[in-house]
Design a protein around this motif. Structure first.
Motif, PDB file in Angstrom:
ATOM      1  N   PHE A   1       0.837  -1.192   0.000  1.00 26.80           N
ATOM      2  CA  PHE A   1       0.000   0.000   0.000  1.00 26.80           C
ATOM      3  C   PHE A   1       0.878   1.251   0.000  1.00 26.80           C
ATOM      4  O   PHE A   1       0.671   2.173  -0.797  1.00 26.80           O
ATOM      5  N   CYS A   2       1.872   1.290   0.882  1.00 28.38           N
ATOM      6  CA  CYS A   2       2.747   2.457   1.004  1.00 28.38           C
ATOM      7  C   CYS A   2       3.559   2.694  -0.265  1.00 28.38           C
ATOM      8  O   CYS A   2       3.704   3.830  -0.721  1.00 28.38           O
ATOM      9  N   ILE A   3       4.075   1.627  -0.851  1.00 23.47           N
ATOM     10  CA  ILE A   3       4.861   1.744  -2.083  1.00 23.47           C
ATOM     11  C   ILE A   3       3.991   2.243  -3.228  1.00 23.47           C
ATOM     12  O   ILE A   3       4.379   3.136  -3.985  1.00 23.47           O
ATOM     13  N   ASN A   4       2.799   1.694  -3.349  1.00 24.54           N
ATOM     14  CA  ASN A   4       1.904   2.136  -4.418  1.00 24.54           C
ATOM     15  C   ASN A   4       1.431   3.558  -4.207  1.00 24.54           C
ATOM     16  O   ASN A   4       1.217   4.293  -5.170  1.00 24.54           O
ATOM     17  N   TYR A   5       1.277   3.967  -2.957  1.00 22.67           N
ATOM     18  CA  TYR A   5       0.916   5.351  -2.677  1.00 22.67           C
ATOM     19  C   TYR A   5       2.042   6.277  -3.159  1.00 22.67           C
ATOM     20  O   TYR A   5       1.782   7.291  -3.804  1.00 22.67           O
ATOM     21  N   GLN A   6       3.280   5.917  -2.861  1.00 18.00           N
ATOM     22  CA  GLN A   6       4.416   6.725  -3.304  1.00 18.00           C
ATOM     23  C   GLN A   6       4.481   6.767  -4.837  1.00 18.00           C
ATOM     24  O   GLN A   6       4.704   7.827  -5.423  1.00 18.00           O
ATOM     25  N   MET A   7       4.279   5.616  -5.475  1.00 19.36           N
ATOM     26  CA  MET A   7       4.301   5.581  -6.943  1.00 19.36           C
ATOM     27  C   MET A   7       3.209   6.462  -7.529  1.00 19.36           C
ATOM     28  O   MET A   7       3.431   7.182  -8.507  1.00 19.36           O
ATOM     29  N   MET A   8       2.022   6.429  -6.930  1.00 20.49           N
ATOM     30  CA  MET A   8       0.921   7.255  -7.406  1.00 20.49           C
ATOM     31  C   MET A   8       1.267   8.732  -7.290  1.00 20.49           C
ATOM     32  O   MET A   8       1.071   9.510  -8.217  1.00 20.49           O
ATOM     33  N   ARG A   9       1.811   9.130  -6.140  1.00 24.55           N
ATOM     34  CA  ARG A   9       2.170  10.544  -5.931  1.00 24.55           C
ATOM     35  C   ARG A   9       3.261  11.005  -6.891  1.00 24.55           C
ATOM     36  O   ARG A   9       3.181  12.089  -7.460  1.00 24.55           O
ATOM     37  N   GLU A  10       4.292  10.158  -7.083  1.00 29.83           N
ATOM     38  CA  GLU A  10       5.383  10.522  -7.987  1.00 29.83           C
ATOM     39  C   GLU A  10       4.887  10.599  -9.427  1.00 29.83           C
ATOM     40  O   GLU A  10       5.279  11.494 -10.180  1.00 29.83           O
ATOM     41  N   ALA A  11       4.026   9.673  -9.821  1.00 32.74           N
ATOM     42  CA  ALA A  11       3.466   9.702 -11.175  1.00 32.74           C
ATOM     43  C   ALA A  11       2.616  10.957 -11.362  1.00 32.74           C
ATOM     44  O   ALA A  11       2.715  11.633 -12.400  1.00 32.74           O
ATOM     45  N   TYR A  12       1.807  11.283 -10.368  1.00 33.34           N
ATOM     46  CA  TYR A  12       0.984  12.484 -10.467  1.00 33.34           C
ATOM     47  C   TYR A  12       1.861  13.730 -10.597  1.00 33.34           C
ATOM     48  O   TYR A  12       1.588  14.598 -11.434  1.00 33.34           O
TER      49      TYR A  12
END
Length: 152
Positions: free
Chosen positions: A50-61
């Motif tokens: 969850f935490c890794i995907n949250y970071q990936m989502m934020r960086e992609a955004y």
């Protein structure tokens, strides 16, 4: 002879390999979900994901916000004799590949969040379990989740 071992609680500190936003999310999320008596160390991988995907989502955004959702397709025309650039022709636009990372991480966050009780449906399913909590002065899991989602 039967040996029963106690399942450990989820650790408060994030794993050392989590960095940046993922580390921040761990520190924010774990205290919230630990109030649920069914959460333990066996959920560590799911919380990490969850935490890794949250970071990936934020960086992609952030990347999409900076560079746009579309990339121009430019064809450079070169003189075959001199090698000089004659023109740059626009052939249209293509989707920024980072939008696919944003899409994929958002889908994974939704699924993982539901499993961890962080979506309305997931919270409803967890609350239906009706596991008795001790009568301490601690707010209920439902109240803590409500506060978390309000940003407080």
């Amino acid at each position: 002879m039967t040996i029963i071992t106690k399942i450990k609680d989820l650790p408060d500190e994030p794993p050392s390999y989590l960095t940046g936003t993922a580390r921040y999310m761990w520190r924010r999320l774990v205290p919230l979900i630990k109030s649920d008596p069914t959460v333990n160390e066996m959920d560590k991988t799911m919380v990490e994901a969850f935490c890794i995907n949250y970071q990936m989502m934020r960086e992609a955004y952030d990347h999409i916000h900076k560079n746009g959702a579309l990339n121009p397709i430019i064809k450079t025309v070169v003189n075959p004799v001199t090698g000089k650039i004659i023109a740059h022709d626009s052939l249209g636009f293509k989707r920024n590949p980072t939008t696919q990372i944003l899409d994929a991480s958002t889908v994974k966050l939704k699924a993982l969040g539901s499993e961890l009780g962080l979506t309305p449906k997931g919270r409803a399913e967890l609350l239906d379990l009706k596991i008795p909590e001790d009568n301490s002065d601690k707010p209920s899991t439902a109240e803590q989740i409500k506060q978390f989602l309000k940003g407080g």
